[in-house]
Motif scaffolding. Structure first.
Motif, PDB file in Angstrom:
ATOM      1  N   GLY A 174     -28.905  19.450  -4.755  1.00 38.88           N
ATOM      2  CA  GLY A 174     -27.790  19.728  -5.871  1.00 38.88           C
ATOM      3  C   GLY A 174     -27.035  20.417  -5.042  1.00 38.88           C
ATOM      4  N   VAL A 175     -27.055  20.924  -3.929  1.00 30.51           N
ATOM      5  CA  VAL A 175     -25.884  21.808  -3.123  1.00 30.51           C
ATOM      6  C   VAL A 175     -25.154  20.743  -2.360  1.00 30.51           C
ATOM      7  N   ALA A 176     -23.902  20.678  -2.676  1.00 29.36           N
ATOM      8  CA  ALA A 176     -22.755  19.642  -2.275  1.00 29.36           C
ATOM      9  C   ALA A 176     -22.479  20.194  -0.672  1.00 29.36           C
ATOM     10  N   VAL A 177     -22.429  18.875   0.153  1.00 30.35           N
ATOM     11  CA  VAL A 177     -22.385  18.898   1.484  1.00 30.35           C
ATOM     12  C   VAL A 177     -20.865  18.541   2.011  1.00 30.35           C
ATOM     13  N   LEU A 178     -20.100  19.355   2.517  1.00 33.13           N
ATOM     14  CA  LEU A 178     -18.680  18.546   2.708  1.00 33.13           C
ATOM     15  C   LEU A 178     -18.155  18.602   4.263  1.00 33.13           C
ATOM     16  N   ALA A 179     -17.694  17.681   4.539  1.00 30.43           N
ATOM     17  CA  ALA A 179     -17.315  17.493   6.115  1.00 30.43           C
ATOM     18  C   ALA A 179     -15.914  17.990   5.979  1.00 30.43           C
ATOM     19  N   ALA A 180     -15.709  18.883   7.166  1.00 32.43           N
ATOM     20  CA  ALA A 180     -14.408  19.387   7.140  1.00 32.43           C
ATOM     21  C   ALA A 180     -13.987  19.782   8.498  1.00 32.43           C
ATOM     22  N   SER A 181     -12.743  19.737   8.628  1.00 29.77           N
ATOM     23  CA  SER A 181     -12.351  20.403   9.964  1.00 29.77           C
ATOM     24  C   SER A 181     -11.191  21.329   9.637  1.00 29.77           C
ATOM     25  N   ALA A 182     -11.447  22.620  10.159  1.00 26.81           N
ATOM     26  CA  ALA A 182     -10.354  23.482  10.068  1.00 26.81           C
ATOM     27  C   ALA A 182      -9.470  23.356  11.407  1.00 26.81           C
ATOM     28  N   ARG A 183      -9.725  22.433  12.171  1.00 30.53           N
ATOM     29  CA  ARG A 183      -8.682  22.254  13.175  1.00 30.53           C
ATOM     30  C   ARG A 183      -7.481  21.330  12.824  1.00 30.53           C
ATOM     31  N   ASN A 184      -7.994  20.135  11.897  1.00 25.93           N
ATOM     32  CA  ASN A 184      -6.991  19.045  11.478  1.00 25.93           C
ATOM     33  C   ASN A 184      -6.647  19.196  10.024  1.00 25.93           C
ATOM     34  N   GLY A 185      -7.435  19.826   9.332  1.00 20.72           N
ATOM     35  CA  GLY A 185      -7.178  20.111   7.825  1.00 20.72           C
ATOM     36  C   GLY A 185      -7.866  18.968   7.010  1.00 20.72           C
ATOM     37  N   GLN A 186      -8.892  18.301   7.760  1.00 24.24           N
ATOM     38  CA  GLN A 186      -9.566  17.247   7.073  1.00 24.24           C
ATOM     39  C   GLN A 186     -10.732  17.743   6.185  1.00 24.24           C
ATOM     40  N   GLY A 187     -10.749  17.374   4.891  1.00 22.15           N
ATOM     41  CA  GLY A 187     -11.790  17.999   3.807  1.00 22.15           C
ATOM     42  C   GLY A 187     -11.348  19.397   3.198  1.00 22.15           C
ATOM     43  N   LEU A 188     -10.215  19.961   3.415  1.00 25.79           N
ATOM     44  CA  LEU A 188      -9.867  21.002   2.882  1.00 25.79           C
ATOM     45  C   LEU A 188      -9.790  21.150   1.286  1.00 25.79           C
ATOM     46  N   ASP A 189      -8.868  19.843   0.990  1.00 22.38           N
ATOM     47  CA  ASP A 189      -9.099  19.805  -0.477  1.00 22.38           C
ATOM     48  C   ASP A 189     -10.224  19.717  -1.300  1.00 22.38           C
ATOM     49  N   ALA A 190     -11.215  18.867  -0.564  1.00 18.90           N
ATOM     50  CA  ALA A 190     -12.319  18.762  -1.201  1.00 18.90           C
ATOM     51  C   ALA A 190     -13.142  20.162  -1.223  1.00 18.90           C
TER      52      ALA A 190
END
Ligand SMILES: Nc1nc2c(ncn2[C@@H]2O[C@H](COP(=O)(O)OP(=O)(O)OP(=O)(O)O)[C@@H](O)[C@H]2O)c(=O)[nH]1
Ligand code: SF4
Ligand SMILES: [Mg+2]
Length: 420
Positions: free
Chosen positions: A142-158
């Motif tokens: 039930g815990v969401a796993v979100l791939a993101a990159s603080a470096r290129n901004g990927q996944g920040l909206d999610a």
């Protein structure tokens, strides 16, 4: 929303091992360079807070923490500070760089135990080419796993979208009781009695008073605000009786003796701003049990007085002077006092008989509940200034009459020779 008080903002904690990119994520999510970032593990040493507007959530406070895998004597102190942050966040992001080991398992378990909704952020996704991805099975169901990159901004909206869901869960789970509107009938009238003396801030009302007025407006109730000196004029000029009188704890005994002495219906409901806030922000029944513990104080007992803000004590300061005086009168002799002020809270000392907490107007409900829980864990009753003052003035039973559960909790434990 610029002036939203801290206690009403959603607090978001960033937790995880050292170097996984917690501070980089804070900077990326806020679009500002707030926290120090470096490749050296252990860069963040103390919690860093930033209050801001985060679309679409609104007013929030981000709390960046030191890595939970820090080592050595100093490292353990830093871990301790990070863990204290658990007591003041509503939701959390558990940041990982792809690993899911003991550190992550322990943190997830802690968050679950505290009932803090959280999502796992797999940061540094720009350099994960698949092999480092978190095995989804390792993450609690039930815990969401979100791939993101603080470096290129990927996944920040999610992440922002996930925070909206987490906030909904946090608010839903803890269902904040209303302030006073539910105590009033349709078109009901609240009469708010607020002293305007030298202790009152210049040119404004204090937060509980403002919130009470706003709650009436939000729920189509009527309200009238008067000083205690104008209470008689207000009651005779109204043409109807108020459905509820709410007064400042400092004037509660004067208000009660006026209401009782004027041939008004004895049942006219009366309470204090403190009691309303105690219900709204914390657990009124637990605080009422704490008030009952005050009726059992004996001379020589130890009382901890806790305030959430540090301020320079004023002459006749409530926490330093007035309250100790009232409590010693109640106990029938001298008591020992210790004081704690500030955002963090102490490891509660079990040699204490009771904790008397300030109104906590700058704390969120979760923060107040965390303090109550920490005290309850070591069997220490906690009450607050307002309940203690009403008790010492002999009017607590009357002020709790609108809250049967809390009244029952108090009466069950209060010393029979006490106020009742
Ligand atoms: N490739 C890549 N590197 C990142 C990313 N986010 C952070 N880093 C790098 O990882 C290192 C650690 O970043 P920090 O943000 O300081 O990590 P932290 O978790 O706050 O670390 P501590 O404060 O030491 O606990 C820095 O060198 C960052 O530049 C990312 O998304 N991708
Ligand atoms: S009641 Fe507590 S939280 Fe509110 S201003 Fe006073 S010390 Fe701060
Ligand atoms: Mg950091």
């Amino acid at each position: 929303m610029h002036g939203t008080p801290r206690g009403m903002r959603l607090h978001i904690g960033l937790f995880g091992r050292r170097n996984v990119g917690k501070s980089s994520l804070l900077n990326a999510l806020t679009g500002q360079s707030l926290a120090l970032v470096s490749a050296t593990p252990g860069t963040t040493t103390d919690p860093v807070e930033k209050a801001m507007e985060l679309a679409p959530l609104g007013p929030v406070v981000f709390v960046d923490t030191a890595g939970l895998d820090d080592e050595g004597e100093l490292g353990q102190l830093r871990v301790g500070r990070s863990l204290q942050v658990l007591g003041r966040v509503d939701v959390a992001l558990l940041v990982s760089d792809g690993r899911w080991g003991q550190a992550e398992v322990k943190t997830a378990a802690l968050l679950q135990r505290r009932g803090i909704p959280f999502a796992v952020v797999q940061n540094k996704a720009d350099r994960c080419l698949g092999k480092d991805r978190l095995p989804p099975a390792a993450v609690p169901e039930g815990v969401a796993v979100l791939a993101a990159s603080a470096r290129n901004g990927q996944g920040l909206d999610a992440i922002r979208a996930a925070l909206v869901d987490l906030a909904t869960q946090a608010r839903g789970e803890g269902e904040q009781p209303p302030l006073l509107a539910d105590l009033l009938p349709p078109d009901g009238l609240a009469l708010l009695v607020t002293p305007v003396d030298s202790g009152a801030p210049r040119g404004r009302l204090i937060l509980p008073q403002m919130q009470a007025i706003r709650d009436c407006l939000d729920h189509d109730k009527l309200c009238m605000v008067v000083t205690e000196a104008r209470l008689p004029v207000a009651l005779t000029s109204l043409g109807r009786l108020p459905d509820l009188v709410v007064c400042d704890s400092q004037v509660v005994s004067r208000v009660v003796s006026y209401l009782d002495g004027e041939g008004l219906p004895a049942a006219m409901p009366m309470t204090t701003f403190s009691i309303l806030m105690a219900r709204h922000k914390g657990d009124l029944s637990a605080l009422a049990r704490g008030a009952a513990a005050l009726t059992r104080l004996e001379p020589g007992d130890h009382v901890l007085i806790q305030e959430s803000c540090t301020h320079h004590p004023q002459q006749d300061d409530i926490g330093r002077v007035k309250l100790p005086r009232l409590l010693q009168k109640l106990a029938g002799g001298p008591l020992q006092f210790s004081w704690h002020a500030g955002r963090g809270f102490p490891a509660y000392d079990t040699s204490c008989k009771v904790v008397v907490h300030c109104g906590g107007c700058m704390l969120s409900r979760r923060q107040m509940l965390a303090r109550l829980e920490a005290a309850a864990e070591v069997g220490l009753p906690m009450t607050n200034y307002g309940l203690a003052i009403s008790l010492a003035q002999g009017v607590l039973v009357q002020a709790l009459a609108s809250f049967p559960d809390a009244l029952h909790a108090f009466e069950e434990l209060a010393r029979p020779t006490g106020e009742a």
